[in-house]
Write a protein that holds these residues in place. Structure first.
Motif, PDB file in Angstrom:
ATOM      1  N   GLU A 113      23.482  58.993  53.687  1.00 14.44           N
ATOM      2  CA  GLU A 113      24.439  60.087  53.918  1.00 14.44           C
ATOM      3  C   GLU A 113      24.466  61.078  52.770  1.00 14.44           C
ATOM      4  N   ASN A 114      24.479  60.586  51.551  1.00 15.00           N
ATOM      5  CA  ASN A 114      24.706  61.481  50.414  1.00 15.00           C
ATOM      6  C   ASN A 114      24.155  60.832  49.137  1.00 15.00           C
ATOM      7  N   LEU A 148      24.917  48.387  51.893  1.00 10.50           N
ATOM      8  CA  LEU A 148      25.974  49.396  51.792  1.00 10.50           C
ATOM      9  C   LEU A 148      25.465  50.608  51.012  1.00 10.50           C
ATOM     10  N   LEU A 149      24.748  50.327  49.937  1.00 15.83           N
ATOM     11  CA  LEU A 149      24.194  51.420  49.131  1.00 15.83           C
ATOM     12  C   LEU A 149      23.182  52.231  49.921  1.00 15.83           C
ATOM     13  N   GLU A 154      23.320  62.154  46.313  1.00 17.32           N
ATOM     14  CA  GLU A 154      23.886  62.626  45.067  1.00 17.32           C
ATOM     15  C   GLU A 154      25.158  61.847  44.716  1.00 17.32           C
ATOM     16  N   MET A 155      25.980  61.593  45.741  1.00 12.45           N
ATOM     17  CA  MET A 155      27.241  60.903  45.478  1.00 12.45           C
ATOM     18  C   MET A 155      26.983  59.461  45.073  1.00 12.45           C
ATOM     19  N   VAL A 156      25.959  58.851  45.641  1.00 11.67           N
ATOM     20  CA  VAL A 156      25.625  57.482  45.240  1.00 11.67           C
ATOM     21  C   VAL A 156      25.241  57.459  43.759  1.00 11.67           C
ATOM     22  N   ARG A 184      23.066  52.594  53.220  1.00 15.80           N
ATOM     23  CA  ARG A 184      23.766  53.419  54.210  1.00 15.80           C
ATOM     24  C   ARG A 184      24.446  54.605  53.552  1.00 15.80           C
ATOM     25  N   ALA A 185      25.032  54.386  52.390  1.00 12.84           N
ATOM     26  CA  ALA A 185      25.678  55.489  51.678  1.00 12.84           C
ATOM     27  C   ALA A 185      24.634  56.507  51.224  1.00 12.84           C
TER      28      ALA A 185
END
Ligand SMILES: Nc1ncnc2c1ncn2[C@@H]1O[C@H](COP(=O)(O)OP(=O)(O)OP(=O)(O)O)[C@@H](O)[C@H]1O
Ligand SMILES: [Mg+2]
Lengths: 242, 327
Positions: B212-213, B205-206, B215-217, B208-209
């Protein structure tokens, strides 16, 4: 300002982006509890201030203190783990992940507290409705709700929110006001806004930033009552919202 | 029309379409042989490409040194097979398979370890700087290729193939090489494992996140650099595994093997879309099939055909068929 210590203090923070000096000594005191607003027109340095707090951009000088931790030079993940949630201007939603997965990432151990989840569903019913849908399918307002839900899926001590009302319809903004009042019962919120009406209905204190400097701080009620001060501090872009 | 196609599988129909189209041009038994060869080749390229795609997707790192892991994997596997020659050529099927699995495991383990070293020493200092990434990883690739020359010499090396995988299975009048079936199944198993890790675990999950982004992780409290080193090691290990399997497939390997495969690997990553293993699989199968069909129909066009395939797909879908991040 309100009683108690400060949740967050910025002391003469300077931030450069490349060759450009963006923050020229921002000093800010965010009291513990309630909603505190950072107002300013486009390009004033609001987003830069929040990103500097989160460690996404580095302060060149000055100090940022969260509770008793000097976070000025800390890495972003460590800052987050101290109990600060960040809702960026672009919301930072993971579009390829479902609503559930977006929220799961923000929960400490990957599981949900039933009580908190129910309260979030009560604030934002759309989250329950779209729970297993990919987040890119959500509308702009729903994405904003997801970004806020994600920030409160665990109890945080401080939430930084960057212009949550941007592009939202008035009815959704009213729902946001209710939600923020609810959230502020357990958390301190530093809210960046341009929408003065929205900010006024929520904020306990307000700081106004212009050209990378804080030009005014005080209770929100004071600014709300003083139209001359508003006119002087807040540019045409703010009046346009009224 | 569009929705019907989407319901039937959307872009996943493309390799099927390629298959059906060529069925009209190629005699059926030959077509079957080519199809199996194409699927096997596709799976081996998938091993090499999926890691590269995730590495780029997660960290925006352009690793031109990726092919070094493919080459090293091939040569290490060849050496292990040579050292176990009595197992490889003996009559025991179990020993045959054990030798191959050991060779692949040695290559993969080396890939993971070398990947760790490579990330720490070569890539980490140049995060966020594409130009320097290209220069530094190209430089590292040259060093790695010279190392291969120094260790194994410049002459082509014969790769002993386990006896049990040497022959063919006859179905009707179609001969299917056992090794190809094995390569296909191994690639499929790796794909399923990757899929499960990405879809069913928190690490997945991390990742895949993060694709995408990033910085947000980080703003959610996760150290993306720790995640990245894991992905880099896994990607390098898979590249070495792909190289090892390719060595057994080719039976004769040269130090430029990795670099030669890299053209196809980049085509696969671009066709598939960055950061998605579904895209890598789809791209790899299409490239594998196209390479084999065209090699039969128009031998001179074999490589050019995949370039044309890539350009056609990019005109239609500029971000590839299944990019991880929806634009
Ligand atoms: N990456 C960057 N590089 C250089 N300058 C930047 C960068 N990002 C923002 N700036 C500049 O920094 C200044 C402050 O930008 P910032 O985004 O903090 O403003 P803001 O108050 O959030 O504005 P808005 O209300 O439009 O979001 C602006 O003049 C902007 O042009
Ligand atoms: Mg902003």
């Amino acid at each position: 300002m309100s009683a108690g210590g400060s949740a967050l203090r910025l002391d003469d923070v300077h931030t450069d982006l490349g060759q450009h000096r963006i923050l020229h000594g921002v000093s800010l005191d965010v009291p513990e509890g309630g909603v505190h607003v950072l107002l300013g027109r486009n390009g004033a340095g609001k987003t830069t201030t929040l990103r500097t707090i989160m460690g996404l951009w580095r302060a060149r000088s000055g100090a940022i203190v969260f509770r008793h931790h000097d976070i000025t030079a800390m890495a972003t993940p460590d800052i987050a783990r101290l109990g600060i949630a960040y809702v960026p201007e672009n919301m930072g939603i993971f579009g390829g992940l479902t609503v559930e997965e977006n929220m799961r990432l923000a929960s400490n151990d990957g599981s949900f507290d039933k009580g908190r989840l129910d309260r979030i569903f009560a604030l934002f019913p759309a989250m329950q409705k779209f729970w297993d849908k990919p987040a890119h399918a959500l509308s702009g307002g729903q994405k904003q709700m997801l970004a806020i839900s994600r920030a409160i899926i665990e109890r945080r001590d401080l939430i930084l929110i960057d212009e949550p009302t941007k592009g939202l319809a008035p009815s959704i903004i009213r729902a946001m006001i209710d939600a923020f009042r609810e959230i502020a019962k357990e958390t301190t919120i530093l809210l960046v806004e341009q929408n003065f009406l929205f900010a006024r209905s929520l904020g306990a204190t307000v700081a106004v930033i212009d050209d990378g400097r804080i030009v005014h701080t005080g209770p929100m009620a004071e600014l709300a009552a003083d139209e001359a001060l508003q006119t002087r501090l807040l540019s045409l872009s703010l009046e346009a919202h009224q | 029309m569009k929705t019907t196609l989407a319901r039937l599988g959307g872009v996943y129909l493309l390799p099927v379409a390629i298959g059906i189209f060529t069925l009209f041009l190629i005699p059926t038994s030959t077509w079957l042989t080519l199809t199996i060869a194409g699927l096997a080749m596709g799976m081996m390229i998938f091993l090499m490409a999926s890691g590269l795609s995730l590495i780029f997707g997660l960290m925006d790192v352009l690793n031109f040194g990726h092919s070094a892991f493919v080459s090293f994997g091939a040569f290490i596997a060849a050496s292990v097979l040579a050292a176990l020659s009595s197992w490889v050529s003996g009559g025991s099927a179990a020993l045959n398979i054990a030798a191959l699995l050991l060779a692949v495991a040695a290559a993969t383990t080396f890939g993971a370890a070398a990947g760790w070293f490579f990330e720490r020493v070569v890539v980490k200092p140049v995060y966020k700087d594409h130009l320097r990434q290209i220069l530094v990883t190209m430089g590292a690739l040259i060093v790695a290729e010279q190392l291969i020359l120094a260790i194994w010499g410049g002459v082509p090396i014969a790769v002993p193939r386990p006896a049990v995988l040497e022959g063919s299975i006859l179905i009707g009048n179609v001969a299917i090489e056992t090794y190809r079936v094995f390569a296909f199944l191994l690639g499929l198993a790796v794909y399923v494992a990757m899929y499960l890790v990405l879809r069913r675990t928190r690490i997945g999950l991390l990742i895949r996140a993060g694709v995408e982004n990033r910085e947000m992780v980080e703003a959610l409290g996760f150290r993306i650099d720790r995640l990245f080193i894991g992905v880099f090691m896994a990607g390098s290990a898979l590249a070495a595994m792909g190289g090892a399997m390719w060595a057994g497939y080719q039976a004769l390997i040269t130090p430029t093997l990795g670099a030669e495969m890299m053209i196809l690997v980049f085509i696969v990553v671009i066709i598939g879309g960055l950061g998605s293993i579904e895209g890598s699989l789809l791209g790899a199968i299409m490239v594998g099939l196209t390479a084999n069909y065209v090699a039969f129909l128009m031998p001179k066009m074999a490589l050019a055909s995949n370039m044309i395939l890539m350009m056609a797909i990019l005109l239609w879908r500029p971000y590839g068929l299944k990019p991880a991040v929806q634009k």
